[in-house]
Enzyme design. Structure first.
Site, PDB file in Angstrom:
ATOM      1  N   TYR A  19      -5.049   8.664   3.522  1.00 28.61           N
ATOM      2  CA  TYR A  19      -4.439   7.379   3.866  1.00 28.61           C
ATOM      3  C   TYR A  19      -5.388   6.568   4.763  1.00 28.61           C
ATOM      4  O   TYR A  19      -5.741   5.429   4.438  1.00 28.61           O
ATOM      5  CB  TYR A  19      -3.087   7.616   4.568  1.00 28.61           C
ATOM      6  CG  TYR A  19      -2.517   6.368   5.203  1.00 28.61           C
ATOM      7  CD1 TYR A  19      -2.218   5.256   4.434  1.00 28.61           C
ATOM      8  CD2 TYR A  19      -2.286   6.314   6.581  1.00 28.61           C
ATOM      9  CE1 TYR A  19      -1.706   4.114   5.018  1.00 28.61           C
ATOM     10  CE2 TYR A  19      -1.767   5.175   7.170  1.00 28.61           C
ATOM     11  CZ  TYR A  19      -1.481   4.080   6.388  1.00 28.61           C
ATOM     12  OH  TYR A  19      -0.978   2.942   6.973  1.00 28.61           O
ATOM     13  N   ALA A  51       0.844  -1.202   0.000  1.00 31.75           N
ATOM     14  CA  ALA A  51       0.000   0.000   0.000  1.00 31.75           C
ATOM     15  C   ALA A  51       0.871   1.242   0.000  1.00 31.75           C
ATOM     16  O   ALA A  51       2.054   1.194   0.329  1.00 31.75           O
ATOM     17  CB  ALA A  51      -0.885   0.019   1.250  1.00 31.75           C
ATOM     18  N   PHE A  77      -0.821   0.756  15.557  1.00 31.07           N
ATOM     19  CA  PHE A  77      -0.501   2.060  16.102  1.00 31.07           C
ATOM     20  C   PHE A  77       0.926   2.390  15.612  1.00 31.07           C
ATOM     21  O   PHE A  77       1.186   2.238  14.425  1.00 31.07           O
ATOM     22  CB  PHE A  77      -0.764   2.083  17.617  1.00 31.07           C
ATOM     23  CG  PHE A  77      -2.261   2.201  17.863  1.00 31.07           C
ATOM     24  CD1 PHE A  77      -3.128   1.175  17.503  1.00 31.07           C
ATOM     25  CD2 PHE A  77      -2.813   3.376  18.346  1.00 31.07           C
ATOM     26  CE1 PHE A  77      -4.519   1.314  17.624  1.00 31.07           C
ATOM     27  CE2 PHE A  77      -4.191   3.522  18.483  1.00 31.07           C
ATOM     28  CZ  PHE A  77      -5.037   2.490  18.122  1.00 31.07           C
ATOM     29  N   ARG A  92       2.972  19.846  14.170  1.00 31.51           N
ATOM     30  CA  ARG A  92       2.855  19.343  12.794  1.00 31.51           C
ATOM     31  C   ARG A  92       1.363  19.232  12.467  1.00 31.51           C
ATOM     32  O   ARG A  92       0.593  18.679  13.273  1.00 31.51           O
ATOM     33  CB  ARG A  92       3.534  17.974  12.709  1.00 31.51           C
ATOM     34  CG  ARG A  92       3.595  17.382  11.327  1.00 31.51           C
ATOM     35  CD  ARG A  92       4.463  16.133  11.283  1.00 31.51           C
ATOM     36  NE  ARG A  92       3.886  15.001  12.006  1.00 31.51           N
ATOM     37  CZ  ARG A  92       4.435  13.780  12.058  1.00 31.51           C
ATOM     38  NH1 ARG A  92       5.573  13.550  11.437  1.00 31.51           N
ATOM     39  NH2 ARG A  92       3.855  12.820  12.733  1.00 31.51           N
ATOM     40  N   ALA A  93       0.970  19.702  11.288  1.00 31.91           N
ATOM     41  CA  ALA A  93      -0.448  19.674  10.920  1.00 31.91           C
ATOM     42  C   ALA A  93      -0.976  18.246  10.969  1.00 31.91           C
ATOM     43  O   ALA A  93      -0.311  17.327  10.493  1.00 31.91           O
ATOM     44  CB  ALA A  93      -0.626  20.243   9.522  1.00 31.91           C
ATOM     45  N   LYS A 101      -7.676   3.089   3.806  1.00 29.94           N
ATOM     46  CA  LYS A 101      -7.545   1.846   4.589  1.00 29.94           C
ATOM     47  C   LYS A 101      -8.905   1.466   5.196  1.00 29.94           C
ATOM     48  O   LYS A 101      -9.242   0.278   5.290  1.00 29.94           O
ATOM     49  CB  LYS A 101      -6.496   2.027   5.689  1.00 29.94           C
ATOM     50  CG  LYS A 101      -5.064   2.057   5.171  1.00 29.94           C
ATOM     51  CD  LYS A 101      -4.519   0.647   4.916  1.00 29.94           C
ATOM     52  CE  LYS A 101      -3.087   0.646   4.461  1.00 29.94           C
ATOM     53  NZ  LYS A 101      -2.490  -0.690   4.401  1.00 29.94           N
ATOM     54  N   PHE A 114       7.833  18.385  17.394  1.00 31.01           N
ATOM     55  CA  PHE A 114       6.676  19.083  16.827  1.00 31.01           C
ATOM     56  C   PHE A 114       5.643  19.417  17.911  1.00 31.01           C
ATOM     57  O   PHE A 114       4.677  18.680  18.112  1.00 31.01           O
ATOM     58  CB  PHE A 114       6.029  18.233  15.722  1.00 31.01           C
ATOM     59  CG  PHE A 114       6.931  17.990  14.540  1.00 31.01           C
ATOM     60  CD1 PHE A 114       7.724  18.999  14.011  1.00 31.01           C
ATOM     61  CD2 PHE A 114       6.988  16.728  13.939  1.00 31.01           C
ATOM     62  CE1 PHE A 114       8.553  18.770  12.916  1.00 31.01           C
ATOM     63  CE2 PHE A 114       7.804  16.494  12.844  1.00 31.01           C
ATOM     64  CZ  PHE A 114       8.593  17.514  12.335  1.00 31.01           C
ATOM     65  N   LEU A 132       9.385   9.198  14.192  1.00 26.64           N
ATOM     66  CA  LEU A 132      10.108   9.764  15.327  1.00 26.64           C
ATOM     67  C   LEU A 132      11.393   9.011  15.674  1.00 26.64           C
ATOM     68  O   LEU A 132      12.459   9.631  15.789  1.00 26.64           O
ATOM     69  CB  LEU A 132       9.174   9.819  16.557  1.00 26.64           C
ATOM     70  CG  LEU A 132       9.830  10.366  17.815  1.00 26.64           C
ATOM     71  CD1 LEU A 132      10.255  11.813  17.623  1.00 26.64           C
ATOM     72  CD2 LEU A 132       8.895  10.238  19.015  1.00 26.64           C
TER      73      LEU A 132
HETATM   74  N1  UFG Z   1       7.602  13.700  15.776  1.00 28.06           N
HETATM   75  C1  UFG Z   1       8.479  14.731  16.108  1.00 28.06           C
HETATM   76  N2  UFG Z   1       9.570  14.920  15.318  1.00 28.06           N
HETATM   77  C2  UFG Z   1       9.844  14.128  14.229  1.00 28.06           C
HETATM   78  C3  UFG Z   1       8.955  13.073  13.899  1.00 28.06           C
HETATM   79  C4  UFG Z   1       7.839  12.899  14.704  1.00 28.06           C
HETATM   80  O1  UFG Z   1       8.255  15.464  17.091  1.00 28.06           O
HETATM   81  O2  UFG Z   1      10.860  14.363  13.547  1.00 28.06           O
HETATM   82  C5  UFG Z   1       6.420  13.461  16.642  1.00 28.06           C
HETATM   83  C6  UFG Z   1       5.116  13.590  15.884  1.00 28.06           C
HETATM   84  O3  UFG Z   1       4.652  14.943  15.900  1.00 28.06           O
HETATM   85  C7  UFG Z   1       4.222  12.634  16.673  1.00 28.06           C
HETATM   86  C8  UFG Z   1       5.181  11.541  17.150  1.00 28.06           C
HETATM   87  O4  UFG Z   1       6.484  12.131  17.079  1.00 28.06           O
HETATM   88  O5  UFG Z   1       3.717  13.286  17.780  1.00 28.06           O
HETATM   89  C9  UFG Z   1       5.136  10.301  16.315  1.00 28.06           C
HETATM   90  O6  UFG Z   1       5.240  10.664  14.950  1.00 28.06           O
HETATM   91  P1  UFG Z   1       5.492   9.605  13.775  1.00 28.06           P
HETATM   92  O7  UFG Z   1       5.636  10.412  12.521  1.00 28.06           O
HETATM   93  O8  UFG Z   1       6.607   8.709  14.149  1.00 28.06           O
HETATM   94  O9  UFG Z   1       4.182   8.718  13.740  1.00 28.06           O
HETATM   95  P2  UFG Z   1       2.627   9.147  13.621  1.00 28.06           P
HETATM   96  O10 UFG Z   1       2.041   8.995  14.980  1.00 28.06           O
HETATM   97  O11 UFG Z   1       2.451  10.442  12.957  1.00 28.06           O
HETATM   98  O12 UFG Z   1       2.059   8.085  12.564  1.00 28.06           O
HETATM   99  C10 UFG Z   1       2.066   6.682  12.753  1.00 28.06           C
HETATM  100  C11 UFG Z   1       2.233   5.991  11.408  1.00 28.06           C
HETATM  101  C12 UFG Z   1       1.064   6.273  10.503  1.00 28.06           C
HETATM  102  C13 UFG Z   1      -0.208   5.863  11.199  1.00 28.06           C
HETATM  103  C14 UFG Z   1      -0.307   6.501  12.562  1.00 28.06           C
HETATM  104  C15 UFG Z   1      -1.485   5.916  13.243  1.00 28.06           C
HETATM  105  O13 UFG Z   1       3.427   6.434  10.799  1.00 28.06           O
HETATM  106  O14 UFG Z   1       1.192   5.539   9.310  1.00 28.06           O
HETATM  107  O15 UFG Z   1       0.871   6.245  13.323  1.00 28.06           O
HETATM  108  O16 UFG Z   1      -1.422   5.996  14.580  1.00 28.06           O
HETATM  109  F1  UFG Z   1      -1.262   6.271  10.458  1.00 28.06           F
END
Ligand code: UFG
Length: 319
Positions: free
Chosen positions: A139, A73, A166, A278-279, A143, A205, A189
């Protein structure tokens, strides 16, 4: 038993492929390598390079298979906002083709890679599978549409489980080396924390979220625990039944807590700077994993420190 693993060159799919092979399953991988990496392919798997948008490719990939694990995907939230039609075509269209060809070939077992992004902004925490699904990006929306499609297919006999992930983290050391996430650009992260330098510090963020330390809280689950749940799910699918099951750890860690865990692993402070929110980020996303415990008899066993440590080892092995 031969399993078709779609997306088997990606981070999670390649881990599934190697773990299935190590448990004695035969595996066929179908991947177009648009985001996956050919060097993540387990040499013991049969590999078909091609797209879920190509019916003939799906037909040949399904040959001799008795079940499917469907990871293939498009999976980047930000990209999905820019290219919603691409996400619809690949995620929804590709799965529609796959389900039709599975039905034509008489293959009835499916484990599907769904996501917590289907829930959107949670109204309460932890999030159970019964929470209203209101995705906030294409996305998650695509799904969710696939989950609905699978529910319909189960009415005609499909045996299926959708696993809603998650935050998947960590890495797996297979016979041929580390399998880890390698996105470009990397948005996640833990890999970003481990790559931070004083010249290019981690951007945190938002520090004004309604959480105890002001940073976002997420539920991290080790990729090996996650795939162990898939292998159990494969054995538990029942004809005519589609179950949706969350996979997480059931525990939330803030960005600041992840940074602290990483500092312990690498034995130095992690350089970071505070950045705007982050948006699209929700403040807190934590799974209720009671259904996974009762219906799969599964519970994660690997800690946040292990997720960070394995990611660190895999990054060092590649450096
Ligand atoms: N973050 C930072 N700095 C970074 C990267 C992330 O502060 O450089 C923060 C983000 O704002 C967030 C947390 O770290 O609060 C986790 O961010 P990730 O990008 O690692 O993961 P997400 O929670 O945004 O997304 C993940 C998956 C998605 C899924 C989502 C569902 O990557 O595919 O969980 O819970 F949709």
């Amino acid at each position: 038993m031969r399993i078709l693993v779609t997306g088997g060159a990606g981070y999670i799919g390649s881990t599934a492929t190697s773990m299935l092979l190590e448990k004695g399953y035969d595996v066929t991988v179908l991947d177009d390598c648009s985001t996956g990496h050919a060097d993540s392919l387990d040499p013991r798997a049969k590999f078909i390079q091609g797209s879920l948008l190509d019916i003939q490719t799906i037909k040949s990939a399904l040959s001799d298979c008795q079940a499917v694990m469907h990871f293939g995907a498009k999976s980047l939230v930000g990209e999905s906002v820019e290219k919603p039609e691409l996400y619809r075509e690949v995620n929804v269209g590709g799965t529609k083709n796959l389900l039709a060809e599975m039905s034509a070939a008489g293959i009835t077992k499916l484990v599907f890679s769904s996501t917590a992004a289907t829930y959107g902004q949670p109204k309460s925490s932890p999030i159970s599978e019964d929470a209203e699904a209101l995705p906030t990006n294409p996305y998650g929306q695509t799904k969710l549409e696939v989950d609905h499609m699978i529910t319909e297919a189960a009415k005609s006999g499909l045996a299926a489980i959708s696993l809603r992930y998650f935050n998947v983290a960590g890495a797996f050391k297979s016979q041929s080396g580390w399998l880890a996430e390698r996105h470009n650009p990397e948005t996640h992260l833990i890999p970003n924390v481990l790559r931070a330098t004083s010249l290019d510090p981690l951007k945190v963020f938002g520090t004004d979220w309604p959480t105890p330390d002001g940073t976002c809280i997420r539920d991290y689950v080790h990729v090996v625990d996650l795939i162990e749940a898939h292998i159990i799910a494969l054995q538990k699918v029942a004809p005519g039944n589609h179950r949706i099951i969350n996979l997480g750890s059931g525990v939330g860690y803030s960005v600041a807590q992840v940074i602290a865990a990483a500092a312990k692993v690498v034995t130095h402070e992690i350089p970071y700077e505070n950045s705007p929110r982050r948006a699209g980020d929700p403040a807190v996303l934590v799974a209720d994993i009671s259904r996974a415990k009762t219906e799969l008899g599964w519970a994660p066993t690997r800690s946040l420190e292990q997720m960070v440590g394995d990611t660190w080892e895999s990054q060092n092995a590649r450096a």
